[in-house]
Design a protein around this motif. Sequence first.
Motif, short mmCIF file in Angstrom:
data_model
loop_
_atom_site.label_atom_id
_atom_site.label_comp_id
_atom_site.label_asym_id
_atom_site.label_seq_id
_atom_site.Cartn_x
_atom_site.Cartn_y
_atom_site.Cartn_z
N ARG A 1 0.91 -1.31 -0.02
CA ARG A 1 -0.03 -0.19 0.13
C ARG A 1 1.06 1.24 0.06
N ARG A 2 1.99 1.35 0.91
CA ARG A 2 2.84 2.30 0.87
C ARG A 2 3.45 2.51 -0.50
N SER A 3 3.83 1.62 -1.12
CA SER A 3 4.62 1.65 -2.58
C SER A 3 3.89 2.23 -3.28
N VAL A 4 2.56 2.13 -3.37
CA VAL A 4 1.65 2.89 -4.34
C VAL A 4 1.23 4.40 -3.75
N GLU A 5 1.19 4.47 -2.63
CA GLU A 5 1.04 6.08 -2.12
C GLU A 5 2.42 6.79 -2.41
N LEU A 6 3.71 6.20 -2.24
CA LEU A 6 4.71 6.77 -2.29
C LEU A 6 4.95 7.06 -3.98
N THR A 7 4.71 6.15 -4.69
CA THR A 7 4.97 6.29 -6.16
C THR A 7 3.93 7.56 -6.62
N TYR A 8 2.56 7.44 -6.33
CA TYR A 8 1.59 8.34 -6.91
C TYR A 8 1.89 9.68 -5.99
N GLY A 9 2.49 9.90 -5.02
CA GLY A 9 2.97 11.09 -4.24
C GLY A 9 4.29 11.77 -5.20
N MET A 10 4.89 11.17 -5.52
CA MET A 10 6.33 11.30 -6.24
C MET A 10 5.53 11.96 -7.76
N LEU A 11 4.79 11.18 -8.60
CA LEU A 11 4.58 11.46 -9.66
C LEU A 11 3.22 12.87 -9.62
N ARG A 12 2.74 13.04 -8.64
CA ARG A 12 1.96 14.39 -8.50
C ARG A 12 2.60 15.43 -8.75
N ALA A 13 3.98 15.56 -8.27
CA ALA A 13 4.76 17.02 -8.66
C ALA A 13 4.86 17.08 -10.19
#
Length: 195
Positions: free
Chosen positions: A119-131
């Motif tokens: 779950r955290r992997s998805v959150e970290l990936t999406y968080g980084m990509l939102r920039a």
Amino acid sequence: MVRAGLTAARVTAAAADMADEAGLDKVTVSALARRLGVKDASLYSHVKNLRDLRVRIGLLGSEEMTDRIGAAVAGRAGKDALVAFADAYRQYALDHPGRYAATQMRFEPEEVADSVGFRRSVELTYGMLRAYDLAEPDLTDAGRLLRSTFHGYVHLELGGGFGHSRDVGESWARSLDALHQVLENWPSRETGNKR
């Protein structure tokens, strides 16, 4: 080796160490029992079967890897976050090849339903990509691009697939430069051109 005091966590950690040393495919219940100095039957009170043991290695690896990535990207955005994320991903795979291989298995939804790491992997990936100002479905598409690039590179590197004299780390850095350019110039869905 340790005979008493086995727990599911200790069995998983020992199996993960074995996977890193010998390869995930070499981890069997019998081989792990020999390593721990117990009978095979002793392990079945902690794991259901070989599949369960390998899933546990994958879940452990996912948590460890996302902890490393999370620490690396904290306070970063854009290209800095992309590079920190990618470098932490790659270094984890190189440091723990067996655990990493287990994270790449195909999991059933119920096997990872309670996994903090996945779950955290998805959150970290999406968080980084939102920039990069991406929204769905572009977030998913970009996430798949990153995962396939990172995994493909690491898989080839671990397998000795880069035989050219060019430094592998330099090629990695250039690949990240290229990914950053792609993410900054992500095509719009309507026209296929840059957003």
